[in-house]
Enzyme design. Structure first.
Site, PDB file in Angstrom:
ATOM      1  N   MET A 160      34.046  26.546  36.953  1.00 26.13           N
ATOM      2  CA  MET A 160      34.728  26.467  38.287  1.00 26.13           C
ATOM      3  C   MET A 160      36.406  27.037  37.819  1.00 26.13           C
ATOM      4  O   MET A 160      36.671  26.738  36.952  1.00 26.13           O
ATOM      5  CB  MET A 160      34.809  25.128  38.926  1.00 26.13           C
ATOM      6  CG  MET A 160      35.498  25.132  40.311  1.00 26.13           C
ATOM      7  SD  MET A 160      36.368  23.531  40.695  1.00 26.13           S
ATOM      8  CE  MET A 160      37.472  23.201  39.233  1.00 26.13           C
ATOM      9  N   CYS A 161      36.960  27.606  38.654  1.00 24.13           N
ATOM     10  CA  CYS A 161      38.272  28.107  38.631  1.00 24.13           C
ATOM     11  C   CYS A 161      39.132  27.947  39.577  1.00 24.13           C
ATOM     12  O   CYS A 161      38.989  27.347  40.703  1.00 24.13           O
ATOM     13  CB  CYS A 161      38.069  29.722  38.226  1.00 24.13           C
ATOM     14  SG  CYS A 161      36.727  29.993  37.266  1.00 24.13           S
ATOM     15  N   GLY A 162      40.580  28.216  39.190  1.00 20.27           N
ATOM     16  CA  GLY A 162      41.507  28.103  40.097  1.00 20.27           C
ATOM     17  C   GLY A 162      41.923  29.649  40.106  1.00 20.27           C
ATOM     18  O   GLY A 162      42.214  30.121  39.134  1.00 20.27           O
TER      19      GLY A 162
ATOM     20  N   ARG B 263      42.742  22.840  38.094  1.00 25.23           N
ATOM     21  CA  ARG B 263      41.344  22.959  38.304  1.00 25.23           C
ATOM     22  C   ARG B 263      40.716  23.890  37.223  1.00 25.23           C
ATOM     23  O   ARG B 263      39.630  23.786  36.932  1.00 25.23           O
ATOM     24  CB  ARG B 263      41.221  24.176  39.411  1.00 25.23           C
ATOM     25  CG  ARG B 263      41.659  23.402  40.661  1.00 25.23           C
ATOM     26  CD  ARG B 263      41.754  24.658  41.854  1.00 25.23           C
ATOM     27  NE  ARG B 263      40.295  25.188  42.127  1.00 25.23           N
ATOM     28  CZ  ARG B 263      39.477  24.663  43.024  1.00 25.23           C
ATOM     29  NH1 ARG B 263      39.711  23.511  43.565  1.00 25.23           N
ATOM     30  NH2 ARG B 263      38.346  25.289  43.209  1.00 25.23           N
TER      31      ARG B 263
ATOM     32  N   ASN C 265      35.708  32.556  41.540  1.00 32.20           N
ATOM     33  CA  ASN C 265      35.523  30.959  41.437  1.00 32.20           C
ATOM     34  C   ASN C 265      34.210  30.520  42.161  1.00 32.20           C
ATOM     35  O   ASN C 265      34.025  30.133  43.475  1.00 32.20           O
ATOM     36  CB  ASN C 265      36.661  30.280  42.472  1.00 32.20           C
ATOM     37  CG  ASN C 265      36.320  28.606  42.504  1.00 32.20           C
ATOM     38  OD1 ASN C 265      35.780  28.287  41.699  1.00 32.20           O
ATOM     39  ND2 ASN C 265      36.945  28.219  43.739  1.00 32.20           N
TER      40      ASN C 265
END
Ligand SMILES: *[C@@H]1O[C@H](CO)[C@@H](O)[C@H](O)[C@H]1NC(C)=O
Ligand SMILES: *[C@@H]1O[C@H](CO)[C@@H](O)[C@H](O)[C@H]1NC(C)=O
Ligand SMILES: *[C@@H]1O[C@H](CO)[C@@H](O)[C@H](O)[C@H]1NC(C)=O
Ligand SMILES: *[C@@H]1O[C@H](CO)[C@@H](O)[C@H](O)[C@H]1NC(C)=O
Ligand SMILES: *[C@@H]1O[C@H](CO)[C@@H](O)[C@H](O)[C@H]1NC(C)=O
Length: 602
Positions: A1-3, A28, A76
């Protein structure tokens, strides 16, 4: 997961962006942070990309990803199917390669349509000067935007939610010439003629007047990953006797369930859910690769756990797929009950008994005794734990008791949670946002041989039961709707609720859980699960002529029984804000839909 973040500027002047959002994004995605700027002279525009990655599987792929043609992707998401990602690969790289090989819009749409799993993305297509962005069909990943005259900002946190109605494309050449942005929308639909008419209106409401949103008339759509909802209603009303509020014993309920054999449907549902859970618990970081498994190694998967049927089924299925030596963390949140008031007779009695050692249980009248964290979800959670231990005594189940005091709630709401819940703003958003934030943080106590010891869950994946109530008629408002307008009304209500789940719940929960550097995963919103449930007629999923605790989510209860679960299969729904008692804590007479003043970020 990412920002992820992207700033598009149509003005030649260098644009300085507010880096406060950077801090949120870094939480995040703690494992890698990078920025990348694309500037173009003619037509003149600038795109600043920033991506912060939480490492989940494969090799860590730093983002933004730029291919040799100059296209840029910030992603994301998780690819659970549709596009092949072998365990050693990273899905970002795979998606980038797929998009990179596209030469037309329809090819890009077809890649995005085929991906199963949650995503939010921004993609700069160098050839033709296009900026693409959007969210998956359900809106399982947060993506927000802020639009000023010549600047568009997109990010995983802050600002307004990008409506999850489809993907968007900006023609950068045209935009530079006209000086305004036009959002070309490619909506999710089953077919060209099936595009919801409200689609453009929904978008227009969230963009300034200087911009326009247009549907593409070439008829290009993203093909919906799930089949349409079965709208059929039963020909004759069921002959079942209506027992509206009867208090049946557990035995009665069991018999009722036993008389409702629907073997095929139950087995199909279990199969679909089991695969959905499997896809979401495999290929995770902490799996001890090569080295011999430790009995006490850390869990890689946690479950938001109330002991209710939705979370029990997730736990039972996770148990099937997570290696036997690995623990599973069950996150159970409780907010401190207020001191009993002295006004009533029974409360006085309660007080007198306080000095005696008593069994800390909530009595009939709902009064508490010595233990202020024994909220309803804690009690059902403990009972659920017992059922799971019976189901698989070999598994180490970490039941994490997360006790939250008023002081801590106020502090963390101000420091963090209000920024994450934003732009949502109701009392209900406050309650759920706070409850989920503390649960997902996973800091509490576990019991070992009667001893309590501090414990923090290290699991990076958190399974949540969201989506079960919306699809299987689990809420009390479904009963109300069924009473007034029968199956037809109920079907409309369910269709409407699944349609708005992104703006009501998912973006918020993704932001709240993502803040801990953990990833929310939603097995009940797996494409195949939703497709299966959509195909089943409503009366097979719920029978609201039956009492609470049986009728709603009937099909899921039958599945729970089949999986070997006990009393949890017939627990009536209790919403998280009441089960965790956070709603009680604020001690005011506000309604769930009121704007919440505590969330004001100032
Ligand atoms: C990612 O960052 C988190 C938080 O800083 C850290 O605990 C974890 O070990 C990192 N993972 C990898 C693979 O570097
Ligand atoms: C990501 O995966 C691709 C394809 O498997 C691989 O070539 C690449 O090296 C990986 N990226 C990083 C940064 O390791
Ligand atoms: C619709 O999409 C096609 C393909 O991307 C494009 O050529 C065309 O200009 C678009 N039409 C409108 C009205 O935006
Ligand atoms: C947390 O709450 C439980 C009640 O479920 C209680 O037994 C326990 O002592 C509490 N732990 C702490 C450290 O407050
Ligand atoms: C809806 O359910 C009915 C009854 O089971 C079935 O006959 C029908 O084929 C279903 N329709 C769709 C579109 O799945």
């Amino acid at each position: 997961m990412c920002g992820i973040f992207c700033l598009l500027s149509l003005s030649p002047t260098h644009f300085e962006w507010d880096k406060t959002v950077y801090g949120h994004l870094k939480r995040r995605g703690p494992n890698s942070s990078r920025d990348l700027t694309v500037t173009n002279g003619n037509p003149c525009y600038q795109c600043i990309f920033s991506a912060h990655v939480l490492h989940m599987r494969g090799l860590l792929t730093a983002q933004p990803v730029q291919d040799d043609k100059g296209n840029v992707l910030v992603w994301n998401g998780e690819v659970f199917g549709g596009v092949t990602v072998i365990p050693e690969e990273n899905d970002t790289a795979v998606v980038s390669q797929c998009l990179s090989s596209c030469s037309s819009s329809s090819e890009i749409l077809s890649v995005l349509s085929s991906i199963q799993g949650p995503w939010g993305f921004v993609y700069y297509q160098r050839a033709g000067d296009y900026l693409w962005f959007g969210r998956d069909f359900f809106g399982r990943r947060s993506l927000l935007w802020k639009i000023d005259a010549e600047v568009l900002m997109l990010s995983s946190s802050a600002w307004q939610e990008v409506p999850a109605v489809g993907v968007y494309r900006i023609d950068l050449k045209a935009a530079t010439v006209s000086g305004t942005m036009t959002f070309e929308v490619y909506p999710w639909a089953h077919a060209e003629n099936d595009v919801p008419s409200s689609c453009i209106q929904t978008i227009s409401e969230s963009i300034p007047n200087s911009c326009t949103a247009v549907m593409n008339h070439s008829g290009l759509v993203l093909s919906s990953p799930v089949c349409p909802l079965n709208m059929s209603i039963p020909e004759s009303l069921s002959e079942t006797v209506i027992h509206p509020n009867s208090h049946l014993s557990f035995k009665d309920l069991e018999q009722l369930l036993a008389s409702k054999e629907k073997n095929d449907e139950v087995n199909f549902l279990i199969d679909a859910l089991s695969k959905a859970v499997r896809r979401r618990v495999l290929c995770l970081p902490f799996e001890s690769q090569g080295s011999s498994p430790f009995i006490n190694s850390r869990a890689s998967v946690a479950i938001l756990f109330s002991g209710g049927i939705d979370s029990m089924i997730l736990a039972a299925l996770a148990d099937r797929h997570i290696p036997a030596h690995e623990p599973i963390d069950l996150l159970n949140v409780a907010f401190k009950l207020q001191e009993p008031k002295m006004q009533t007779e029974s409360a006085k009695k309660q007080r007198k008994h306080k000095n005696k050692p008593t069994d800390s249980k909530t009595n009939e009248a709902g009064l508490r005794t010595s233990c202020p964290f024994d909220v309803p979800d804690r009690i059902t959670g403990k009972a659920g734990l017992k059922e799971l231990q019976d189901l698989n005594p070999e598994r180490r189940w970490n039941f994490v008791e997360i006790n939250v005091t008023q002081e801590e709630l106020q502090k963390m709401r101000q420091e963090r949670i209000c920024h994450l819940v934003y732009p949502l703003d109701t009392v209900l958003d406050d309650s759920i946002g706070c409850a989920v934030w503390f649960a997902a943080r996973g800091t509490g106590f576990i019991r070992e041989g009667g001893e309590q010891s501090p414990f923090t869950s290290s699991a990076k994946v958190i399974l949540t039961g969201i989506g079960a109530d919306e699809q299987l008629a689990g809420y009390s408002r479904h009963r109300a709707r069924f009473k007034t307008s029968g199956h037809e009304g109920l079907i409309q209500e369910l269709a409407m609720e699944l349609g708005r789940i992104s703006s009501r719940n998912l973006g918020r929960d993704d932001r709240v859980i993502g803040d801990h550097g953990k990833e929310a995963r939603f097995p009940y919103l797996d494409e195949n699960v939703v497709s299966y449930l959509n195909s089943v007629p409503v009366w097979e999923k719920a029978d609201l002529s039956l009492p609470r605790g049986v009728g709603e989510k009937l099909l899921l209860r039958l599945a729970a029984k089949q999986l070997g679960l006990g009393k949890s299969a017939v627990l009536p729904k209790r919403a998280m804000q009441f089960g965790s008692r956070i709603a009680k804590m604020e001690n005011s007479h506000e309604k769930a839909s009121d704007k919440c003043t505590r969330l004001l970020t100032g």
